[in-house]
Write a protein that holds these residues in place. Structure first.
Motif, short mmCIF file in Angstrom:
data_model
loop_
_atom_site.label_atom_id
_atom_site.label_comp_id
_atom_site.label_asym_id
_atom_site.label_seq_id
_atom_site.Cartn_x
_atom_site.Cartn_y
_atom_site.Cartn_z
N VAL A 1 -72.38 39.82 5.60
CA VAL A 1 -72.61 41.25 5.78
C VAL A 1 -74.04 41.49 6.25
CG1 VAL A 1 -70.92 41.90 4.05
CG2 VAL A 1 -73.29 41.55 3.37
N PRO A 2 -74.30 42.61 6.93
CA PRO A 2 -75.65 42.88 7.42
C PRO A 2 -76.68 42.87 6.28
CG PRO A 2 -74.08 44.42 8.37
CD PRO A 2 -73.35 43.66 7.30
N PRO A 3 -77.90 42.46 6.58
CA PRO A 3 -78.95 42.40 5.54
C PRO A 3 -79.40 43.80 5.13
CG PRO A 3 -79.87 41.84 7.69
CD PRO A 3 -78.40 41.99 7.89
N ARG A 4 -78.78 44.33 4.09
CA ARG A 4 -78.98 45.73 3.72
C ARG A 4 -80.38 46.01 3.17
NH1 ARG A 4 -74.50 47.67 -0.18
NH2 ARG A 4 -75.45 49.69 0.33
N LEU A 5 -81.14 44.96 2.82
CA LEU A 5 -82.50 45.18 2.32
C LEU A 5 -83.55 44.74 3.33
CD1 LEU A 5 -82.10 44.08 -1.42
CD2 LEU A 5 -82.15 46.40 -0.48
N ARG B 1 -87.30 45.95 3.43
CA ARG B 1 -87.68 46.39 2.09
C ARG B 1 -88.55 45.33 1.41
NH1 ARG B 1 -86.10 51.81 1.68
NH2 ARG B 1 -83.89 52.03 2.23
N MET C 1 -80.51 39.20 1.32
CA MET C 1 -80.19 40.50 1.89
C MET C 1 -81.30 41.03 2.79
SD MET C 1 -78.27 42.27 -1.38
CE MET C 1 -77.93 43.82 -0.54
N ARG D 1 -75.89 39.13 -6.72
CA ARG D 1 -75.53 39.74 -5.43
C ARG D 1 -74.87 41.10 -5.64
NH1 ARG D 1 -73.87 34.47 -4.42
NH2 ARG D 1 -71.67 35.01 -4.63
N ALA E 1 -76.33 44.69 -4.34
CA ALA E 1 -75.53 45.61 -3.52
C ALA E 1 -75.59 47.02 -4.10
CB ALA E 1 -74.08 45.12 -3.45
N ALA F 1 -78.95 48.46 -3.30
CA ALA F 1 -78.98 48.93 -1.92
C ALA F 1 -78.29 50.29 -1.79
CB ALA F 1 -78.32 47.89 -1.00
N ASP F 2 -77.17 50.46 -2.51
CA ASP F 2 -76.47 51.76 -2.49
C ASP F 2 -77.40 52.88 -2.94
OD1 ASP F 2 -74.11 50.56 -1.68
OD2 ASP F 2 -73.24 50.48 -3.69
N GLU G 1 -80.18 53.62 -0.40
CA GLU G 1 -79.67 54.39 0.74
C GLU G 1 -79.39 55.83 0.36
OE1 GLU G 1 -76.34 52.00 1.82
OE2 GLU G 1 -77.59 50.34 2.56
#
Length: 401
Positions: A182-186, A189, A227, A387, A391, A394-395, A398
């Motif tokens: 999955v895309p590196p959501r962090l 950061r 991430m 993990r 996640a 990250a939620d 965002e």
């Protein structure tokens, strides 16, 4: 199942009876959109033939460092650079040990060392081998370096025994690979993590400490780095290796941990306080060893600084402050009280009275609370739990954007 478009997966097949499943795994990876090339160990060739993998992948199968035609152009380095991800399935106890030791005495182990691509291992071995202390230590070493383990599963084994050590089914492995891509959501950061215990010295020989191994905090650091985050890890006295790509600061006492965290705090987006910091420390550390004398010994203790509360109230507070609560009773009640009293955004609580999770264990389960919500992370290996926690972090980041 889509989700692996653009992924170039180097599939390593090592010598176990479960190698017969690797042909189906190859096809399922392709169906998900990945381009796959196969490297086999010499032992794997005793279980399955290279022709099958060559026909399915439509590329030559490599199995030796001493292939003169291929190595004339340093083909193993080309393969190492080509891969966006290395997946070894099955990964035998021997392969796990070699990678943990940094050995490179065959093509597969050389590629794993020569590539900058993430490495995933799907173990398959006898249940006793999987439970052996040497294997457990090798797994912990690799996990700390960022290697991800997929399984093993439990059930009947080819040797006639039953237990943990089965290779997961191909569709389960593909799903794990897809989830890891999955895309590196962090990305972009900065994440600050504290991990491990603190030791508060009584004299040059004795200290007050706790049973924290640091495994959960280190797993959080690894997950944050995976991430895409820039990660700084403030670690108490543990023997775990430094995770790849993570900047580490070692401390011993609660006061040292406080100073390091507050010094590093400015500019960070997230703080995850996974360390088990001592609540009390000896009022005085004696310069010489205390000799045994009377029937009792009194040691005066004083409160240590509340690092988590200080971080939450700091003028340069991160956007998200995440605390941890290790409880033995009324987990939710104590966790929510800590959340509100210290001004935290999230708190991850676990019941350390339950066998097989928390301190000194390789597994954990978390219940994460915030002011108007809750999310439960199921029992499982600490890297997977970490993990799932990241996640959720990250939620919330965002949502604050």
């Amino acid at each position: 199942m889509a989700g692996l478009d653009g992924q170039r997966i180097l599939l390593g097949v090592s010598g176990g009876i479960a190698a017969y499943k690797s042909a189906e795994l190859l096809r399922r990876l392709q169906d998900a959109g990945a381009e796959v090339r196969v490297v086999m160990t010499a032992s794997a060739l005793h279980f399955v033939g290279a022709t099958t993998f060559q026909a399915l992948s439509r590329f030559p199968v490599r199995s030796s460092l001493w292939d003169e035609a291929a190595e004339a152009a340093m083909s193993h380095i080309e393969l190492a650079r080509w891969a966006t991800r290395i997946l070894v399935a099955p990964a035998t106890a021997n392969v796990v040990a070699k990678l943990a030791q940094g050995r490179a005495n065959d093509l597969l182990s050389t590629l794993c060392l020569a590539s900058e691509a993430p490495v995933m291992l799907a173990p398959a071995m006898n249940r006793v081998m999987w439970a052996h202390p040497a294997t457990r230590a090798n797994v912990a070493t690799l996990q700390a370096r960022g290697v991800e383990f997929i399984g093993p599963g439990e059930g009947d084994q080819a040797c006639g025994e039953t237990g943990a050590g089965r290779l997961l089914e191909p569709h389960q492995i593909v799903e794990a690979v897809r989830a890891a891509c999955v895309p590196p959501r962090l990305a972009g950061r900065r994440v600050l993590v504290s991990a491990g215990p603190t030791f508060e010295d009584i004299d040059p020989v004795r200290f007050i400490g706790n049973r924290s191994s640091g495994k959960m905090g280190f797993a959080v650091a690894v997950a944050a780095r995976a991430m895409g985050a820039e990660v700084t890890l403030v670690a108490g006295p543990v023997t775990l290796p430094t995770p790849a790509g993570v900047r580490r600061i070692d401390v011993r006492r609660a006061a040292q941990m406080r100073d390091a965290i507050l010094s590093e705090l400015p500019g960070h987006d997230v703080y995850l306080g996974a360390a088990a910091v001592a609540d009390y420390a000896p009022a005085e550390t004696l310069p010489q060893k205390i000799k045994k004398s009377g029937e009792t010994l009194r040691i005066d203790l004083v409160r240590t600084a509340d690092i988590l509360a200080e971080v939450a109230a700091h003028p340069k507070r991160p956007r998200l402050v995440v605390g941890f609560a290790a409880e033995t009773q009324d987990m939710e009640g104590y966790a929510r009280d800590k959340l509100l009293r210290k001004g935290l955004d999230l708190i991850a609580a676990n019941d350390v009275a339950r066998a097989g999770q928390g301190f000194e264990s390789d597994d954990n389960a978390l219940s994460v609370f915030w002011r108007d919500g809750r999310h439960d992370i199921a029992h499982g290996p600490k890297p997977r739990v970490a993990r799932d926690l990241l996640a959720l972090v990250a939620d919330h980041l965002e949502a604050k954007a």
